[in-house]
Design a protein around this motif. Structure first.
Motif, mmCIF file in Angstrom:
data_model
loop_
_atom_site.group_PDB
_atom_site.id
_atom_site.type_symbol
_atom_site.label_atom_id
_atom_site.label_comp_id
_atom_site.label_asym_id
_atom_site.label_seq_id
_atom_site.Cartn_x
_atom_site.Cartn_y
_atom_site.Cartn_z
ATOM 1 N N ALA A 167 -1.911 4.532 -2.689
ATOM 2 C CA ALA A 167 -0.522 4.523 -3.176
ATOM 3 C C ALA A 167 0.459 4.034 -2.100
ATOM 4 C CB ALA A 167 -0.132 5.905 -3.702
ATOM 5 N N PRO A 168 0.389 4.541 -0.868
ATOM 6 C CA PRO A 168 1.330 4.027 0.143
ATOM 7 C C PRO A 168 1.167 2.525 0.411
ATOM 8 C CG PRO A 168 0.164 5.979 0.984
ATOM 9 C CD PRO A 168 -0.412 5.663 -0.354
ATOM 10 N N LEU A 169 -0.066 2.020 0.328
ATOM 11 C CA LEU A 169 -0.237 0.581 0.574
ATOM 12 C C LEU A 169 0.178 -0.242 -0.643
ATOM 13 C CD1 LEU A 169 -3.415 0.742 2.795
ATOM 14 C CD2 LEU A 169 -1.235 -0.306 3.429
ATOM 15 N N GLN A 170 -0.004 0.342 -1.837
ATOM 16 C CA GLN A 170 0.508 -0.321 -3.048
ATOM 17 C C GLN A 170 2.045 -0.414 -2.959
ATOM 18 O OE1 GLN A 170 -1.199 -1.445 -6.196
ATOM 19 N NE2 GLN A 170 0.837 -2.396 -6.251
ATOM 20 N N ALA A 171 2.662 0.629 -2.410
ATOM 21 C CA ALA A 171 4.126 0.612 -2.240
ATOM 22 C C ALA A 171 4.539 -0.493 -1.267
ATOM 23 C CB ALA A 171 4.616 1.975 -1.752
ATOM 24 N N ALA A 172 3.720 -0.714 -0.240
ATOM 25 C CA ALA A 172 4.016 -1.810 0.697
ATOM 26 C C ALA A 172 3.967 -3.143 -0.040
ATOM 27 C CB ALA A 172 3.008 -1.797 1.855
ATOM 28 N N LEU A 173 2.935 -3.307 -0.871
ATOM 29 C CA LEU A 173 2.804 -4.546 -1.638
ATOM 30 C C LEU A 173 3.996 -4.719 -2.574
ATOM 31 C CD1 LEU A 173 0.797 -6.929 -2.265
ATOM 32 C CD2 LEU A 173 0.156 -5.602 -4.275
ATOM 33 N N ASP A 174 4.378 -3.628 -3.219
ATOM 34 C CA ASP A 174 5.529 -3.686 -4.141
ATOM 35 C C ASP A 174 6.807 -4.082 -3.399
ATOM 36 O OD1 ASP A 174 3.759 -2.929 -6.075
ATOM 37 O OD2 ASP A 174 4.396 -0.820 -6.131
ATOM 38 N N ALA A 175 6.836 -3.764 -2.096
ATOM 39 C CA ALA A 175 8.009 -4.139 -1.292
ATOM 40 C C ALA A 175 7.875 -5.566 -0.757
ATOM 41 C CB ALA A 175 8.168 -3.151 -0.135
ATOM 42 N N GLY A 176 6.822 -6.285 -1.199
ATOM 43 C CA GLY A 176 6.685 -7.698 -0.827
ATOM 44 C C GLY A 176 5.810 -7.950 0.387
ATOM 45 N N ILE A 177 5.072 -6.931 0.832
ATOM 46 C CA ILE A 177 4.226 -7.103 2.023
ATOM 47 C C ILE A 177 2.767 -7.164 1.576
ATOM 48 C CG2 ILE A 177 3.599 -6.133 4.265
ATOM 49 C CD1 ILE A 177 6.185 -4.462 4.120
ATOM 50 N N LYS A 178 2.104 -8.254 1.899
ATOM 51 C CA LYS A 178 0.696 -8.378 1.506
ATOM 52 C C LYS A 178 -0.184 -7.603 2.481
ATOM 53 C CE LYS A 178 1.147 -12.783 -0.829
ATOM 54 N NZ LYS A 178 0.637 -14.150 -0.873
ATOM 55 N N VAL A 179 -1.323 -7.132 1.962
ATOM 56 C CA VAL A 179 -2.154 -6.199 2.730
ATOM 57 C C VAL A 179 -3.541 -6.795 2.992
ATOM 58 C CG1 VAL A 179 -3.247 -3.908 2.659
ATOM 59 C CG2 VAL A 179 -0.938 -4.221 1.691
ATOM 60 N N ILE A 180 -3.988 -6.642 4.224
ATOM 61 C CA ILE A 180 -5.376 -6.973 4.590
ATOM 62 C C ILE A 180 -5.950 -5.709 5.213
ATOM 63 C CG2 ILE A 180 -6.862 -8.350 6.126
ATOM 64 C CD1 ILE A 180 -4.663 -10.539 5.978
ATOM 65 N N THR A 181 -7.136 -5.268 4.768
ATOM 66 C CA THR A 181 -7.709 -4.098 5.421
ATOM 67 C C THR A 181 -8.831 -4.522 6.367
ATOM 68 O OG1 THR A 181 -9.375 -3.399 3.771
ATOM 69 C CG2 THR A 181 -7.116 -2.684 3.399
ATOM 70 N N VAL A 182 -8.837 -3.871 7.503
ATOM 71 C CA VAL A 182 -9.833 -4.138 8.542
ATOM 72 C C VAL A 182 -10.566 -2.842 8.827
ATOM 73 C CG1 VAL A 182 -8.859 -6.113 9.802
ATOM 74 C CG2 VAL A 182 -7.914 -3.834 10.173
ATOM 75 N N ASP A 183 -11.847 -2.940 9.113
ATOM 76 C CA ASP A 183 -12.683 -1.798 9.484
ATOM 77 C C ASP A 183 -12.969 -0.846 8.320
ATOM 78 O OD1 ASP A 183 -14.040 0.179 11.025
ATOM 79 O OD2 ASP A 183 -12.167 1.290 11.218
ATOM 80 N N THR A 184 -11.951 -0.400 7.619
ATOM 81 C CA THR A 184 -12.148 0.513 6.485
ATOM 82 C C THR A 184 -11.564 -0.116 5.225
ATOM 83 O OG1 THR A 184 -10.102 1.591 7.080
ATOM 84 C CG2 THR A 184 -12.118 2.670 7.822
ATOM 85 N N PHE A 185 -12.013 0.400 4.079
ATOM 86 C CA PHE A 185 -11.527 -0.181 2.822
ATOM 87 C C PHE A 185 -10.854 0.856 1.941
ATOM 88 C CE2 PHE A 185 -16.205 0.537 1.970
ATOM 89 C CZ PHE A 185 -16.094 1.509 0.986
ATOM 90 N N LEU A 186 -10.228 0.349 0.891
ATOM 91 C CA LEU A 186 -9.625 1.196 -0.154
ATOM 92 C C LEU A 186 -10.546 1.176 -1.376
ATOM 93 C CD1 LEU A 186 -5.945 -0.151 -0.055
ATOM 94 C CD2 LEU A 186 -6.755 2.025 0.882
ATOM 95 N N GLY A 187 -10.483 2.234 -2.176
ATOM 96 C CA GLY A 187 -11.301 2.275 -3.400
ATOM 97 C C GLY A 187 -12.769 2.261 -3.028
ATOM 98 N N ASP A 188 -13.515 1.286 -3.625
ATOM 99 C CA ASP A 188 -14.932 1.177 -3.249
ATOM 100 C C ASP A 188 -15.195 -0.058 -2.388
ATOM 101 O OD1 ASP A 188 -14.820 -0.937 -4.988
ATOM 102 O OD2 ASP A 188 -16.279 -0.154 -6.415
ATOM 103 N N GLY A 189 -14.129 -0.700 -1.936
ATOM 104 C CA GLY A 189 -14.272 -1.848 -1.039
ATOM 105 C C GLY A 189 -14.529 -3.159 -1.762
ATOM 106 N N ASP A 190 -14.727 -3.094 -3.080
ATOM 107 C CA ASP A 190 -14.937 -4.320 -3.844
ATOM 108 C C ASP A 190 -13.570 -4.761 -4.378
ATOM 109 O OD1 ASP A 190 -15.450 -6.288 -5.660
ATOM 110 O OD2 ASP A 190 -17.087 -5.249 -6.680
ATOM 111 N N TYR A 191 -12.940 -5.667 -3.674
ATOM 112 C CA TYR A 191 -11.584 -6.082 -4.043
ATOM 113 C C TYR A 191 -11.576 -7.153 -5.146
ATOM 114 C CZ TYR A 191 -9.978 -3.578 0.197
ATOM 115 O OH TYR A 191 -9.687 -2.633 1.164
ATOM 116 N N VAL A 192 -12.777 -7.454 -5.688
ATOM 117 C CA VAL A 192 -12.847 -8.386 -6.825
ATOM 118 C C VAL A 192 -12.946 -7.592 -8.134
ATOM 119 C CG1 VAL A 192 -14.112 -10.282 -7.900
ATOM 120 C CG2 VAL A 192 -13.952 -10.152 -5.400
#
Ligand code: T6T
Length: 327
Positions: free
Chosen positions: A102-127
């Motif tokens: 949720a906090p990173l989705q809020a960043a995206l909603d504020a116009g900031i694109k997100v790249i995760t390094v080392d760890t992932f969100l959800g199950d890591g399958d971003y497709v």
């Protein structure tokens, strides 16, 4: 050139330079770098981020490093980065695969694109997974790292006995993957090995040492220990040495800190898994720059690989170059 003309020419050149600087600074890509915690792994990642920004040019990086591991420490720093209002990208290692969505989705909603390094969100399958908004997930294959650790430890203890996992927190994709891969190999390939744990130390080496000391006390025949990250391995390894069992209880350490390598050289650690944090940071900045330039085919997952360091190869530069050196 007459003196007056020279002065005019210089003034014009200065204006052009000022103008182009302004244009440049307007076009600058601004990246927030928010790793998991202050530790040698993320310090090396930060060097990779900074090197890429310098090599590519036109990129400004704002770094915020949580002093302790967890969403309580990471979320306010993330919110502060978003509140600046000037960032285009955030490169981050989410400290919880669910709670940081949720906090990173809020960043995206504020116009900031997100790249995760080392760890992932959800199950890591971003497709196809439950979370698809990050541009990419760049990091180790931690399940495979856990499998490598298990096979290394099993070999060191002769394929039988009790082994113990000390880890940081549940719900952290990296260490969770390592625990999973480790347990899977022990179950499927080593029926004579019993796995105890994991215990969770909340990324505190003292807690890891206390927990390991208790396990040693309850299992006098303990044959091996797997520390799933820097502080787990450090604390667990110290407990083994303090119990006078250095070299008798085999230790596999995830993360190639100088401390882990010293222990390897002394014979207190059997195997060290070096990840490639500098590559993670470097590539994440490259991805941000590519995205900003309109590239649309960036892979959603990039695996960065390992170097598996033991006593036989520790002085070989092909391996030793992956020891975490932040200075
Ligand atoms: O092992 C790394 C990292 O991969 C993990 O996600 C958290 O712990 C470390 O930063 C090491 O302390």
């Amino acid at each position: 050139m007459a003196k007056k003309q020279l002065v005019l020419a210089l003034a014009a050149a200065a204006l052009v330079a000022a103008g182009s600087n302004a244009a440049l600074s307007q076009e600058k890509i601004k990246i927030g770098f928010l790793p998991g915690v202050v530790d040698p792994f993320y310090q090396v990642m930060q060097l990779g981020v900074e090197k890429a920004a310098k090599d590519l040019g036109g990129i400004e990086v704002v770094t915020q490093i949580p002093p302790t591991w967890g969403v309580e420490a990471q979320t306010p720093l993330l919110n502060a980065l978003v509140a600046r209002g000037d960032l285009n990208y955030i490169i981050t290692a989410p400290t919880d695969k669910e709670q940081m969505v949720a906090p990173l989705q809020a960043a995206l909603d504020a116009g900031i694109k997100v790249i995760t390094v080392d760890t992932f969100l959800g199950d890591g399958d971003y497709v196809k997974g439950p979370v698809t908004f990050p541009i990419s997930y760049i990091g180790s294959d931690n399940v495979e790292g856990g499998r490598i650790s298990a096979r290394g430890l099993a070999k060191a203890i002769g394929g039988k006995g009790t082994v113990y996992i000390n880890s940081t927190n549940p719900n952290v994709s990296s260490v969770e993957g390592r625990e999973q891969g480790f347990a899977e190999v022990m179950k499927n390939e080593y029926p004579d090995i019993k796995v105890v744990g994991p215990d969770y130390n909340l990324d505190d080496p003292n807690k890891a040492a206390q927990q390991t000391a208790a396990v040693i006390e309850q299992n006098p025949d303990l044959a091996g220990v797997f520390g799933t990250n820097v502080f787990s391995a450090q604390g667990a390894g110290n407990a083994v040495v303090n119990a006078g069992l250095g070299g008798h209880v085999q230790v596999v350490a995830y993360d190639a800190t100088k401390d882990a390598i010293e222990s390897l050289n002394k014979g207190d650690v059997t195997l060290v898994l070096a990840q490639k944090p500098s590559d993670m940071g470097y590539m994440a900045v490259q991805f941000a720059a590519a995205d900003a330039a309109g590239v649309t085919s960036l892979p959603k997952r990039v695996q960065t690989g390992f170097a598996i360091i033991d006593k036989a190869n520790v002085t070989d530069p092909n391996y030793s170059r992956f020891i975490y050196k932040a200075d």
